[in-house]
Scaffold this motif. Structure first.
Motif, mmCIF file in Angstrom:
data_model
loop_
_atom_site.group_PDB
_atom_site.id
_atom_site.type_symbol
_atom_site.label_atom_id
_atom_site.label_comp_id
_atom_site.label_asym_id
_atom_site.label_seq_id
_atom_site.Cartn_x
_atom_site.Cartn_y
_atom_site.Cartn_z
ATOM 1 N N ALA A 159 0.828 -1.215 0.000
ATOM 2 C CA ALA A 159 0.000 0.000 0.000
ATOM 3 C C ALA A 159 0.858 1.259 0.000
ATOM 4 O O ALA A 159 0.357 2.347 -0.311
ATOM 5 N N GLY A 160 2.141 1.116 0.358
ATOM 6 C CA GLY A 160 3.029 2.272 0.335
ATOM 7 C C GLY A 160 3.813 2.512 1.604
ATOM 8 O O GLY A 160 4.548 3.492 1.702
ATOM 9 N N ALA A 161 3.666 1.615 2.599
ATOM 10 C CA ALA A 161 4.445 1.759 3.830
ATOM 11 C C ALA A 161 5.898 1.352 3.586
ATOM 12 O O ALA A 161 6.215 0.670 2.620
ATOM 13 N N ASP A 162 6.772 1.791 4.495
ATOM 14 C CA ASP A 162 8.207 1.526 4.355
ATOM 15 C C ASP A 162 8.722 0.495 5.350
ATOM 16 O O ASP A 162 9.762 -0.118 5.123
ATOM 17 N N ASP A 163 8.021 0.330 6.460
ATOM 18 C CA ASP A 163 8.475 -0.600 7.489
ATOM 19 C C ASP A 163 7.289 -0.917 8.383
ATOM 20 O O ASP A 163 6.239 -0.266 8.300
ATOM 21 N N TYR A 164 7.433 -1.910 9.253
ATOM 22 C CA TYR A 164 6.349 -2.263 10.158
ATOM 23 C C TYR A 164 6.916 -2.776 11.472
ATOM 24 O O TYR A 164 8.046 -3.251 11.548
ATOM 25 N N MET A 165 6.104 -2.627 12.527
ATOM 26 C CA MET A 165 6.425 -3.196 13.822
ATOM 27 C C MET A 165 5.174 -3.873 14.363
ATOM 28 O O MET A 165 4.060 -3.360 14.195
ATOM 29 N N VAL A 166 5.368 -5.007 15.016
ATOM 30 C CA VAL A 166 4.247 -5.755 15.585
ATOM 31 C C VAL A 166 4.124 -5.431 17.065
ATOM 32 O O VAL A 166 5.116 -5.421 17.797
ATOM 33 N N LYS A 167 2.908 -5.136 17.506
ATOM 34 C CA LYS A 167 2.651 -4.882 18.926
ATOM 35 C C LYS A 167 2.682 -6.201 19.692
ATOM 36 O O LYS A 167 2.223 -7.217 19.149
ATOM 37 N N PRO A 168 3.144 -6.164 20.948
ATOM 38 C CA PRO A 168 3.771 -5.036 21.653
ATOM 39 C C PRO A 168 5.204 -4.825 21.178
ATOM 40 O O PRO A 168 5.813 -5.730 20.607
ATOM 41 N N PHE A 169 5.723 -3.624 21.409
ATOM 42 C CA PHE A 169 7.065 -3.294 20.944
ATOM 43 C C PHE A 169 7.773 -2.443 21.989
ATOM 44 O O PHE A 169 7.141 -1.891 22.905
ATOM 45 N N HIS A 170 9.077 -2.326 21.865
ATOM 46 C CA HIS A 170 9.862 -1.463 22.744
ATOM 47 C C HIS A 170 9.984 -0.084 22.103
ATOM 48 O O HIS A 170 10.287 0.039 20.914
ATOM 49 N N ILE A 171 9.775 0.944 22.900
ATOM 50 C CA ILE A 171 9.773 2.306 22.368
ATOM 51 C C ILE A 171 11.129 2.689 21.788
ATOM 52 O O ILE A 171 11.210 3.439 20.807
ATOM 53 N N GLU A 172 12.219 2.152 22.349
ATOM 54 C CA GLU A 172 13.542 2.476 21.814
ATOM 55 C C GLU A 172 13.720 1.908 20.411
ATOM 56 O O GLU A 172 14.378 2.519 19.567
ATOM 57 N N GLU A 173 13.132 0.752 20.156
ATOM 58 C CA GLU A 173 13.198 0.202 18.800
ATOM 59 C C GLU A 173 12.386 1.067 17.845
ATOM 60 O O GLU A 173 12.799 1.305 16.705
ATOM 61 N N LEU A 174 11.237 1.539 18.303
ATOM 62 C CA LEU A 174 10.420 2.429 17.472
ATOM 63 C C LEU A 174 11.209 3.676 17.092
ATOM 64 O O LEU A 174 11.233 4.079 15.924
ATOM 65 N N LYS A 175 11.870 4.289 18.063
ATOM 66 C CA LYS A 175 12.669 5.482 17.781
ATOM 67 C C LYS A 175 13.779 5.176 16.778
ATOM 68 O O LYS A 175 14.031 5.961 15.854
ATOM 69 N N ALA A 176 14.445 4.039 16.970
ATOM 70 C CA ALA A 176 15.538 3.671 16.075
ATOM 71 C C ALA A 176 15.030 3.434 14.655
ATOM 72 O O ALA A 176 15.669 3.850 13.679
ATOM 73 N N ARG A 177 13.884 2.775 14.529
ATOM 74 C CA ARG A 177 13.306 2.526 13.201
ATOM 75 C C ARG A 177 12.947 3.849 12.523
ATOM 76 O O ARG A 177 13.183 4.033 11.327
ATOM 77 N N LEU A 178 12.347 4.761 13.279
ATOM 78 C CA LEU A 178 11.977 6.062 12.714
ATOM 79 C C LEU A 178 13.206 6.829 12.248
ATOM 80 O O LEU A 178 13.225 7.398 11.151
ATOM 81 N N ASN A 179 14.236 6.863 13.089
ATOM 82 C CA ASN A 179 15.466 7.570 12.712
ATOM 83 C C ASN A 179 16.074 6.980 11.445
ATOM 84 O O ASN A 179 16.541 7.706 10.562
ATOM 85 N N ALA A 180 16.057 5.649 11.354
ATOM 86 C CA ALA A 180 16.618 4.994 10.166
ATOM 87 C C ALA A 180 15.807 5.337 8.918
ATOM 88 O O ALA A 180 16.377 5.587 7.849
ATOM 89 N N LEU A 181 14.486 5.350 9.039
ATOM 90 C CA LEU A 181 13.632 5.675 7.896
ATOM 91 C C LEU A 181 13.870 7.101 7.415
ATOM 92 O O LEU A 181 13.965 7.353 6.209
ATOM 93 N N VAL A 182 13.955 8.039 8.360
ATOM 94 C CA VAL A 182 14.162 9.439 7.980
ATOM 95 C C VAL A 182 15.540 9.631 7.369
ATOM 96 O O VAL A 182 15.704 10.358 6.387
ATOM 97 N N ARG A 183 16.560 8.955 7.925
ATOM 98 C CA ARG A 183 17.905 9.057 7.344
ATOM 99 C C ARG A 183 17.914 8.568 5.907
ATOM 100 O O ARG A 183 18.478 9.207 5.019
#
Length: 224
Positions: free
Chosen positions: A93-117
């Protein structure tokens, strides 16, 4: 950075909002797709976090609509559905990555930073230009490997200009990034730019921010 968070669970939405804001980011948090579609029209978004199980319009349909509207920012899916079919559907549909709940917030931050970079053309958590190194994870700038002391506004300006190096960034764009709808004028920005220039020149013996008359500012060092 500015993140759009679309999550209908009140507690999780609040938690993500708190954690990202506490890390120095701006977040727009909404519970459904209808409200989410208005946000990119009002502000420049660096990345979106979208839950698939939204009420009304689904997360998949929201992603498709955002892409059809021409929004190119990275999208990270949050889903309680761990099967591969849902992940594939979201990515198609156009997404770039995914995370399955439950997740660790630090991993979420790291994934976001990697996507933006990656969307900015940088694969590492650092941007280097001449004597300067921008540590995107720590929100810190080093000159000749020595940490610099910048205010939050000065850092935001420098990060944006370095991410868009060799491009002219107009004043209003920077004002909007710093102040949203607070109605600040260009004089405030000019003071911040002047102060940032002095710090960069003193620490790095070079002044990489140029004024392009009538247009804006240019970071005139190549970044890698």
């Amino acid at each position: 950075m500015k993140f759009l968070v679309v999550e209908d669970d009140d507690l999780l939405r609040h938690h993500i909002h708190y954690q990202l804001e506490n890390s120095g980011h701006k977040t727009y948090v909404v519970p459904d797709a209808e409200e989410a579609l208005d946000i990119p029209q009002q502000s420049e978004i660096d990345a979106a976090i979208i839950d698939l199980g939204l009420p009304g319009i689904s997360g998949i349909e929201l992603i498709r609509t955002l892409r059809q509207q021409g929004n190119g920012f990275p999208i990270l899916i949050l889903t309680a559905r761990g099967n591969w079919e849902n992940k594939v559907t979201g990515l198609e549909a156009g997404a770039d990555d995914y995370m399955v709940k439950p997740f660790h917030i630090e991993e979420l931050k790291a994934r976001l930073n990697a996507l933006v970079r990656r969307s900015s053309g940088f694969s590492q958590p650092y941007i280097t230009a001449g004597p300067f190194t921008l540590d995107l994870s720590r929100k810190q700038v080093l000159a000749h490997q020595t940490p610099m002391t910048l205010t939050a506004y000065e850092y935001q300006i420098l990060e944006y200009l370095m991410r868009h190096n060799q491009q002219v960034v107009n004043k209003q764009k920077l004002i909007n990034i710093l102040y949203e709808n607070e109605g600040r004028d260009s004089n405030v920005l000019e003071v911040l730019i002047g102060r940032l220039r002095k710090k960069l020149e003193a620490a790095g013996n070079v002044s990489p921010i140029e004024t392009v008359r009538g247009q804006g500012y240019l970071f005139n060092l190549y970044c890698t």
